[in-house]
Design a protein around this motif. Structure first.
Motif, mmCIF file in Angstrom:
data_model
loop_
_atom_site.group_PDB
_atom_site.id
_atom_site.type_symbol
_atom_site.label_atom_id
_atom_site.label_comp_id
_atom_site.label_asym_id
_atom_site.label_seq_id
_atom_site.Cartn_x
_atom_site.Cartn_y
_atom_site.Cartn_z
ATOM 1 N N PHE A 18 -0.600 -0.179 3.452
ATOM 2 C CA PHE A 18 0.843 0.307 2.343
ATOM 3 C C PHE A 18 2.324 0.782 3.394
ATOM 4 C CE2 PHE A 18 -3.451 1.968 0.332
ATOM 5 C CZ PHE A 18 -3.144 1.305 -0.813
ATOM 6 N N ASP A 19 2.122 1.457 4.089
ATOM 7 C CA ASP A 19 3.617 1.749 4.953
ATOM 8 C C ASP A 19 4.337 0.867 5.357
ATOM 9 O OD1 ASP A 19 3.023 4.215 5.215
ATOM 10 O OD2 ASP A 19 2.308 4.547 7.302
ATOM 11 N N ARG A 20 3.302 -0.958 5.598
ATOM 12 C CA ARG A 20 4.098 -2.124 5.718
ATOM 13 C C ARG A 20 4.504 -3.178 4.302
ATOM 14 N NH1 ARG A 20 1.380 -4.142 11.451
ATOM 15 N NH2 ARG A 20 1.558 -1.822 12.461
ATOM 16 N N LEU A 21 4.841 -2.228 3.225
ATOM 17 C CA LEU A 21 4.731 -3.352 2.412
ATOM 18 C C LEU A 21 6.850 -2.004 1.870
ATOM 19 C CD1 LEU A 21 4.327 -4.492 -0.420
ATOM 20 C CD2 LEU A 21 3.027 -2.308 -1.878
ATOM 21 N N ASP A 22 7.270 -2.955 1.240
ATOM 22 C CA ASP A 22 9.089 -3.298 1.787
ATOM 23 C C ASP A 22 9.241 -3.778 0.723
ATOM 24 O OD1 ASP A 22 10.909 -2.472 2.225
ATOM 25 O OD2 ASP A 22 10.873 -1.196 3.968
ATOM 26 N N SER A 23 9.092 -2.958 -0.752
ATOM 27 C CA SER A 23 9.800 -4.368 -2.301
ATOM 28 C C SER A 23 11.148 -3.667 -2.127
ATOM 29 C CB SER A 23 9.164 -3.086 -3.289
ATOM 30 O OG SER A 23 9.960 -4.251 -4.451
ATOM 31 N N ASP A 24 12.163 -3.257 -1.483
ATOM 32 C CA ASP A 24 13.475 -2.706 -2.426
ATOM 33 C C ASP A 24 14.237 -1.802 -1.203
ATOM 34 O OD1 ASP A 24 12.405 -0.240 -3.355
ATOM 35 O OD2 ASP A 24 12.822 -1.455 -5.699
ATOM 36 N N GLY A 25 13.209 -1.151 -0.504
ATOM 37 C CA GLY A 25 13.637 0.059 0.344
ATOM 38 C C GLY A 25 13.803 1.636 0.049
ATOM 39 N N ALA A 82 5.488 -6.300 -8.975
ATOM 40 C CA ALA A 82 6.404 -5.624 -8.646
ATOM 41 C C ALA A 82 6.916 -6.368 -9.315
ATOM 42 C CB ALA A 82 7.597 -5.901 -6.577
ATOM 43 N N GLU A 83 7.953 -5.228 -9.681
ATOM 44 C CA GLU A 83 9.094 -5.511 -11.101
ATOM 45 C C GLU A 83 9.754 -6.717 -11.525
ATOM 46 O OE1 GLU A 83 10.783 -1.575 -11.041
ATOM 47 O OE2 GLU A 83 9.165 -1.005 -11.777
ATOM 48 N N GLY A 84 9.912 -8.196 -12.010
ATOM 49 C CA GLY A 84 10.978 -8.707 -12.130
ATOM 50 C C GLY A 84 10.582 -10.114 -10.326
ATOM 51 N N ALA A 85 9.950 -9.890 -9.411
ATOM 52 C CA ALA A 85 9.688 -10.803 -8.926
ATOM 53 C C ALA A 85 9.131 -12.344 -8.622
ATOM 54 C CB ALA A 85 8.389 -10.003 -7.542
ATOM 55 N N ASP A 86 9.974 -13.559 -8.354
ATOM 56 C CA ASP A 86 8.978 -14.772 -8.831
ATOM 57 C C ASP A 86 8.787 -14.963 -7.147
ATOM 58 O OD1 ASP A 86 10.387 -14.364 -10.712
ATOM 59 O OD2 ASP A 86 12.029 -16.175 -10.352
ATOM 60 N N HIS A 87 8.947 -14.187 -5.891
ATOM 61 C CA HIS A 87 7.987 -14.276 -4.977
ATOM 62 C C HIS A 87 7.754 -13.629 -4.039
ATOM 63 C CE1 HIS A 87 11.135 -18.176 -6.183
ATOM 64 N NE2 HIS A 87 10.253 -18.871 -4.944
ATOM 65 N N GLU A 88 5.940 -13.722 -4.045
ATOM 66 C CA GLU A 88 5.744 -12.517 -2.693
ATOM 67 C C GLU A 88 5.572 -13.095 -0.758
ATOM 68 O OE1 GLU A 88 2.833 -13.198 -5.125
ATOM 69 O OE2 GLU A 88 4.321 -12.150 -6.331
#
Length: 400
Positions: free
Chosen positions: A224-231, A275-281
């Motif tokens: 979880f601490d390395r999940l960084d969608s939008d800062g 993740a909201e609206g994302a096209d790529h992981e």
């Protein structure tokens, strides 16, 4: 697959009317023991919601008999009335378990409010309706069952498009099997510490609170601490680990950490995929760093580059934006000797053009970025997503 996969746990999820849609919005997870050992980690944001303030103090006992969660309103910056509602919610759960529950009891024969962890998620500044919330708690208690994990996972969703559940199994030195199960919510503002999420992980291993704390912190550090969608960091982040001891298995801290990490990793990637609206992981892996901290710093710098993330959205393999982000860090490396690969194509060699970017396909959702710092032997991966038109729309209209 969820929090009731481990022996000794019951759960429920009900609709209490906190959401205007009428969707389920109150969940309850109960540990029937024989043990009630527990550990937790919370957001590092100094601006904390009332349930986080309450739960961070309550978990100091190293024990938790139950977790009550609501979606619809975060109960953050709602004044004294908001904290009183958190306390009242915990008191009601304790009362219900004392009157009609089973399992461990306090010395006076009752469960106390301090034995109850409270979690909320939703809009900041919104005070949940007291009568609706407490009625929802009563309804959830009445619906408790050992197969109620899926309903609980649904009830904690906010902007999530799907519920998130995971499970894993391990064994102790004597070959006795133990189970770890978990549920999570989260679909945006995914950034350290923990991401904007609520997570409840359960295990039927017979271990103490100190072992749980070590296992949980070891797991969250690399998931979880390395999940960084939008800062962007949330005010309500909570990750709980509860142990019932019902299996009788006594795994080592290493064995428990392995399975807790497996569940947290599974849940983290489910959060990323939603993740909201994302096209790529996007998985950003840094190789051959001088230290693990250097590797994390470099990967996170790239993950937080809007230029890089919009390039991925546009299917543009612009490796220059990656090098530009690496250069903003304090990590040890030679700026003239960096390699970068996109989806396995080494588009940058020795800080110059490598293989043709035309060979990179960004059509699939999964994207891998590999950065070789050539400065040591440490590695780390940070996960993020691209930024899209849909992300802007969803977050600009969040409270409307």
């Amino acid at each position: 697959m969820s929090v009731t996969r481990a022996q000794g746990f019951r759960a429920a999820g009900v609709a209490a009317g906190l959401k205007s849609t009428g969707a389920p919005d109150v969940a309850l997870v109960v540990n029937d023991g024989p043990s009630t050992a527990a550990a937790a980690v919370f957001t590092s944001n100094r601006c904390r919601a009332n349930p986080v303030i309450w739960s961070a103090e309550a978990i100091r006992t190293g024990s938790a008999r139950a977790v009550v969660l609501n979606s619809g309103g975060a109960n953050c910056y709602t004044g004294a009335e908001g904290f009183q509602l958190t306390h009242a919610t915990a008191e009601l759960v304790a009362e219900l378990l004392s009157d009609g529950g089973s399992g461990p009891r306090a010395e006076n024969g009752a469960v106390g409010a301090i034995d109850v962890q409270v979690c909320s998620t939703g809009l900041i500044g919104l005070l949940n309706d007291r009568d609706d919330l407490l009625a929802g708690v009563r309804a959830a208690h009445a619906e408790l069952s050992d197969d109620g994990g899926a309903a609980a996972a649904t009830a904690i969703m906010t902007t999530d498009s799907v519920s998130k559940q995971a499970a894993a199994e391990g064994s102790d030195a004597e070959g006795r099997t133990f189970t770890v199960g978990g549920m999570a919510k989260g679909a945006g503002m995914l950034a350290p510490a923990l991401a904007t999420m609520l997570v409840v992980v359960t295990t039927d291993a017979d271990v103490d609170a100190a072992t749980l704390d070590t296992a949980l912190r070891g797991a969250t550090r690399v998931t979880f601490d390395r999940l960084d969608s939008d800062g962007c960091q949330s005010t309500n982040d909570t990750v709980l680990l509860l142990a019932s001891g019902a299996s009788g298995a006594t795994p080592s801290v290493e064995a428990l950490t392995e399975q807790v990490t497996a569940v947290c990793h599974d849940l983290a990637l489910q959060l990323l995929a939603d993740a909201e609206g994302a096209d790529h992981e996007i998985a950003i892996e840094v190789l051959n760093a001088a230290t693990e901290d250097d590797a994390v710093e470099v990967a996170r710098s790239v993950a937080r580059s809007n230029l890089f993330k919009t390039a991925i959205f546009g299917k543009d393999p612009n490796w220059g934006r990656i090098l530009a982000s690496v250069g903003t860090t304090g990590a040890a490396f030679d700026p003239a000797d960096l390699d970068v690969a996109l989806n396995g194509v080494w588009v940058c060699r020795d800080s110059g053009p490598g293989e043709s970017p035309d060979a990179v396909s960004l059509e699939d959702r999964a994207v891998t970025v590999t950065i070789d710092l050539k400065s040591g032997e440490s590695t780390a991966t940070v996960w993020t997503n691209d930024l899209t038109h849909a992300y802007v729309h969803e977050n600009s209209a969040y409270s409307s």
